[in-house]
Design an enzyme around this catalytic site. Structure first.
Site, PDB file in Angstrom:
ATOM      1  N   ASP A  31       0.828  -1.225   0.000  1.00 16.69           N
ATOM      2  CA  ASP A  31       0.000   0.000   0.000  1.00 16.69           C
ATOM      3  C   ASP A  31       0.854   1.263   0.000  1.00 16.69           C
ATOM      4  O   ASP A  31       0.541   2.221  -0.711  1.00 16.69           O
ATOM      5  CB  ASP A  31      -1.045   0.004   1.137  1.00 16.69           C
ATOM      6  CG  ASP A  31      -0.478  -0.075   2.541  1.00 16.69           C
ATOM      7  OD1 ASP A  31       0.729  -0.365   2.696  1.00 16.69           O
ATOM      8  OD2 ASP A  31      -1.252   0.157   3.500  1.00 16.69           O
ATOM      9  N   ALA A 112      -3.147  -8.462  16.501  1.00 15.71           N
ATOM     10  CA  ALA A 112      -3.321  -9.694  15.738  1.00 15.71           C
ATOM     11  C   ALA A 112      -3.137  -9.460  14.241  1.00 15.71           C
ATOM     12  O   ALA A 112      -3.225 -10.386  13.447  1.00 15.71           O
ATOM     13  CB  ALA A 112      -4.704 -10.274  16.017  1.00 15.71           C
ATOM     14  N   GLY A 113      -2.908  -8.207  13.849  1.00 17.31           N
ATOM     15  CA  GLY A 113      -2.761  -7.912  12.419  1.00 17.31           C
ATOM     16  C   GLY A 113      -4.098  -7.834  11.707  1.00 17.31           C
ATOM     17  O   GLY A 113      -4.163  -8.010  10.494  1.00 17.31           O
ATOM     18  N   SER A 115      -6.242  -5.094  12.181  1.00 18.10           N
ATOM     19  CA  SER A 115      -6.641  -3.681  12.147  1.00 18.10           C
ATOM     20  C   SER A 115      -7.554  -3.225  13.270  1.00 18.10           C
ATOM     21  O   SER A 115      -8.521  -2.496  13.035  1.00 18.10           O
ATOM     22  CB  SER A 115      -7.308  -3.336  10.815  1.00 18.10           C
ATOM     23  OG  SER A 115      -6.378  -3.463   9.793  1.00 18.10           O
ATOM     24  N   ASP A 161      -5.539  -0.485   5.780  1.00 17.21           N
ATOM     25  CA  ASP A 161      -6.422  -0.843   6.896  1.00 17.21           C
ATOM     26  C   ASP A 161      -7.634   0.076   6.966  1.00 17.21           C
ATOM     27  O   ASP A 161      -8.772  -0.370   7.133  1.00 17.21           O
ATOM     28  CB  ASP A 161      -5.669  -0.746   8.229  1.00 17.21           C
ATOM     29  CG  ASP A 161      -4.416  -1.595   8.237  1.00 17.21           C
ATOM     30  OD1 ASP A 161      -4.265  -2.425   7.327  1.00 17.21           O
ATOM     31  OD2 ASP A 161      -3.586  -1.415   9.140  1.00 17.21           O
ATOM     32  N   TYR A 210       8.559  -1.919  10.810  1.00 21.17           N
ATOM     33  CA  TYR A 210       7.633  -1.497   9.748  1.00 21.17           C
ATOM     34  C   TYR A 210       8.161  -0.236   9.066  1.00 21.17           C
ATOM     35  O   TYR A 210       8.261  -0.170   7.836  1.00 21.17           O
ATOM     36  CB  TYR A 210       6.241  -1.245  10.348  1.00 21.17           C
ATOM     37  CG  TYR A 210       5.215  -0.851   9.321  1.00 21.17           C
ATOM     38  CD1 TYR A 210       4.442  -1.809   8.681  1.00 21.17           C
ATOM     39  CD2 TYR A 210       5.017   0.483   8.967  1.00 21.17           C
ATOM     40  CE1 TYR A 210       3.507  -1.456   7.723  1.00 21.17           C
ATOM     41  CE2 TYR A 210       4.093   0.847   8.014  1.00 21.17           C
ATOM     42  CZ  TYR A 210       3.335  -0.121   7.395  1.00 21.17           C
ATOM     43  OH  TYR A 210       2.414   0.234   6.450  1.00 21.17           O
TER      44      TYR A 210
END
Ligand code: GLA
Length: 350
Positions: A31, A112-113, A115, A161, A210
């Site tokens: 993204d 937990a990934g 969002s 997200d 990240y």
């Protein structure tokens, strides 16, 4: 939530907002390179109730905390930053909600990934809009939420997200072009069954790494003389001398191709092809982009060994969830096999 709001703040709330968590079916770490992603909303929802108040307070039914916050002051390093940052963004776009009491109830698992932060930001913005009687298009809500996360919370995330949580609809995958913010909805064929499984290990160290990965992707684009890696080809990535930058770039370029190929597979309900693209995506995230961990790799391997069409980590990586395309008539037996080999894993959504 009226009962809980009354109990905590001593009166009724005046407005509410909600948003789901999301799972990204394919297209991770693309993204912020102006690339493509294919998320889908989860059934899990975050709800926010709000009322005007003499000061800023936020309570969470998830952890039982009631904390004060101040959108006009600096971030405090806790979950209220998502609330404060979102309200500040509303104010910057001319919608001044003023001091409020905010109550949050979230079924979206944290770390937990999937969002949980974007769901919270969007639910807060929607509650703020409802409280002030204002309107904003869903993609504008998403952009405001992204700015809250970038500018107030200091995480350099892309738009995946927030767009997925604000614009996505249940039962549909959302092809997202992160350059133009254009979206295309693709109905998920009934025979496609996606499960989301937590590997048992929370995401850790994620923000620093990240931002580092994002910097490498931007560096690669700069060296190649393109506006973003969206504009690079596989052949071009070979020209990158630094091995690590070359691998990061190769992931992004190939992942973009995989997303577009996955959309075609979804449109003709080709689960075998879609699954193969998911598994290739995981390999690329693990080997070229290096954002996987052993617990995720192990879970992906067992998921496929146990009969899934394909599986991959979803979101930023470093723990959290995988998404799996499972033969629909086989989910309980499949899960029995996978959970035997991965006792710490738990289903977020079957
Ligand atoms: C996190 C970020 C997103 C995206 C994914 C990886 O979820 O918030 O913007 O970069 O990681 O695809």
């Amino acid at each position: 939530m009226q009962v809980e709001f009354r109990k905590i703040f001593g009166r009724d709330y005046e407005a509410e907002g909600r948003a789901p968590g999301r799972v990204n079916l394919i297209g991770d770490h693309t993204d912020y390179a102006d690339g493509f992603c294919l998320p889908m909303p989860l059934a899990h929802i975050t709800e926010v109730a709000m009322a005007s108040a003499p000061a800023w307070r936020a309570a969470s039914l998830t952890n039982g905390e009631t904390l004060s916050f101040d959108p006009d002051g600096p971030a405090r390093g806790n979950w209220t930053d998502y609330v404060a940052g979102s309200l500040l963004e509303l104010k910057k776009s001319g919608i001044d909600v003023g001091p409020v009491d905010v109550l949050v109830r979230s079924a979206v698992p944290q770390g937990a990934g999937v969002s949980s932060s974007a769901a919270l930001e969007i639910a807060v913005i929607r509650a703020g809009l409802a409280l002030t009687g204002q309107m904003m298009a869903d993609d504008e809500v998403a952009r405001a939420a992204q700015r809250a996360e970038n500018l107030y919370c200091g995480v350099q995330c892309g738009i995946l997200d927030q767009m997925a949580c604000a614009v996505g609809r249940s039962g549909e995958a959302l092809l997202l072009d992160c350059r133009t913010n254009e979206t295309r909805r693709i109905v998920i064929p009934p025979e496609f069954h996606f499960s989301v499984i937590h590997c048992g290990q929370e995401r850790h160290l994620v923000d620093g790494v990240y931002n580092e990965r994002r910097a490498a992707v931007e560096k690669a684009a700069q060296i190649l003389g393109v506006a973003a890696l969206r504009d690079a080809t596989f052949g071009m990535t070979d020209q990158l001398e630094d091995q690590s930058i070359r691998r990061r770039a190769r992931h992004v370029v190939c992942e973009n191709d995989r997303v577009l190929a996955a959309v075609k597979a979804l449109e003709v309900a080709d689960a075998v092809r879609f699954g193969a693209l998911m598994s290739a995506s995981h390999q690329s995230l693990a080997l070229d982009f290096e954002v996987s961990v052993e617990a995720l790799d192990r879970l992906v391997s067992s998921a496929v060994r146990a009969g899934a069409y394909g599986a991959r980590l979803t979101g930023a990586g470093f723990g959290g969830c995988i998404v799996v395309l499972v033969p629909q008539d086989d989910v309980p037996a499949w899960w029995a096999r996978v959970s035997r080999e991965n006792p710490a894993a738990w289903p977020v959504q079957f």
